[in-house]
Design a protein around this motif. Sequence first.
Motif, PDB file in Angstrom:
ATOM      1  N   PHE A 106      20.733 -60.879  33.085  1.00 52.77           N
ATOM      2  CA  PHE A 106      20.369 -62.130  32.262  1.00 52.77           C
ATOM      3  C   PHE A 106      19.301 -62.145  31.479  1.00 52.77           C
ATOM      4  N   GLY A 109      18.254 -60.161  27.845  1.00 48.35           N
ATOM      5  CA  GLY A 109      18.924 -60.732  26.451  1.00 48.35           C
ATOM      6  C   GLY A 109      17.705 -61.889  25.834  1.00 48.35           C
ATOM      7  N   PHE A 110      16.566 -61.804  26.513  1.00 44.52           N
ATOM      8  CA  PHE A 110      15.506 -62.837  26.005  1.00 44.52           C
ATOM      9  C   PHE A 110      14.011 -62.131  25.939  1.00 44.52           C
ATOM     10  N   LEU A 155      26.768 -65.163  35.505  1.00 45.90           N
ATOM     11  CA  LEU A 155      26.058 -64.790  34.207  1.00 45.90           C
ATOM     12  C   LEU A 155      26.352 -65.910  33.042  1.00 45.90           C
ATOM     13  N   GLU A 156      27.588 -66.622  33.233  1.00 44.77           N
ATOM     14  CA  GLU A 156      27.912 -67.428  32.426  1.00 44.77           C
ATOM     15  C   GLU A 156      27.225 -68.690  32.605  1.00 44.77           C
ATOM     16  N   HIS A 159      23.731 -68.374  31.241  1.00 45.33           N
ATOM     17  CA  HIS A 159      23.390 -68.611  29.869  1.00 45.33           C
ATOM     18  C   HIS A 159      23.764 -70.104  29.559  1.00 45.33           C
ATOM     19  N   SER A 162      20.548 -72.069  30.174  1.00 43.66           N
ATOM     20  CA  SER A 162      19.589 -71.374  29.144  1.00 43.66           C
ATOM     21  C   SER A 162      19.817 -72.428  27.987  1.00 43.66           C
ATOM     22  N   LEU A 163      20.867 -72.934  27.689  1.00 48.36           N
ATOM     23  CA  LEU A 163      21.298 -73.696  26.376  1.00 48.36           C
ATOM     24  C   LEU A 163      20.896 -75.336  26.751  1.00 48.36           C
ATOM     25  N   ILE A 171      14.467 -70.066  31.571  1.00 46.65           N
ATOM     26  CA  ILE A 171      14.123 -68.715  31.615  1.00 46.65           C
ATOM     27  C   ILE A 171      12.734 -68.349  32.011  1.00 46.65           C
TER      28      ILE A 171
END
Length: 288
Positions: A106, A109-110, A155-156, A159, A162-163, A171
């Motif tokens: 995860f 990607g950041f 993982l979904e 994410h 994170s939004l 994060i």
Amino acid sequence: MKVVPQAFYQHPKIENILVDGLSCVILKKVEHSDLQNQRYVAAHALTIVLNGALQIETPEGEISIINKNQIILLPKGLYMISDIIPKNESFEAVVFFFDKEICDEFLAGFDLYALENLPKTLIFNYDQNLRLFTDTLITLYRGKSLYQFTKPKLLELLHLISLSEKGDQFIGKLQCLKKRGKKNIKLFMEENFDKPLDIEDYAYLTGRSISTFRRDFKSKFDISPKKWLIKKRLKKASFLLKEKSDSVTSIALQVGYENTSHFIKAFHKEFHISPKQFQINHRKDMLI
């Protein structure tokens, strides 16, 4: 002390929705508080309180209350955890455990987030998007043993968080957990040798890789951690067997052995007598 999520897998009041090793989604509904509330959380966890409340106390004495429709990020570690059950109702929660592999994938990607001014404990609201995700997941996977979907669904979830409103803090907290400071290894081990933990757990909890932990431990104690743990646990067991009338199984649990057979074998190897006979012999000596 209970190690979770492992202890949850056989619990009659806990439903396993998805399970893959230490990564899982479980649904908890209990009417009575568990008096044994010391926990080792073996993987990072996100707990959504659906009814009642949850009290979390860290080893440093910091206490957090998580109320209905709130979520807490609980990093891997030691805690005192208490379910707060409303009168004539039940405590209900959904808990998502995710292991290091999922966390690393995860975070890959950041970019690195600012790690200053992060809250010690991250608590956020169970918003509409997270509620829809959770309700749909439970409806689709409940009772179906489709465990190959554990990793993608977790993982979904990460994410999706994170939004959310506190996505940046979420994060940042996970990134911060990868940069833990070292703890005093001698002090920590003396205080926690009787917990049902393995070398990997002690390495993590003291902020070290396994190789660094072994090296630092040998430097402090002049013995391997495995041999030291056995000797410390059995020494405490011999004291408890002399002083208490508790069963051998109970004594084993009190010194960090979850498997009674392993405890009996280790005790006999060290003292050349079974723990039960050791306890009986000491009682005879007291009566003479």
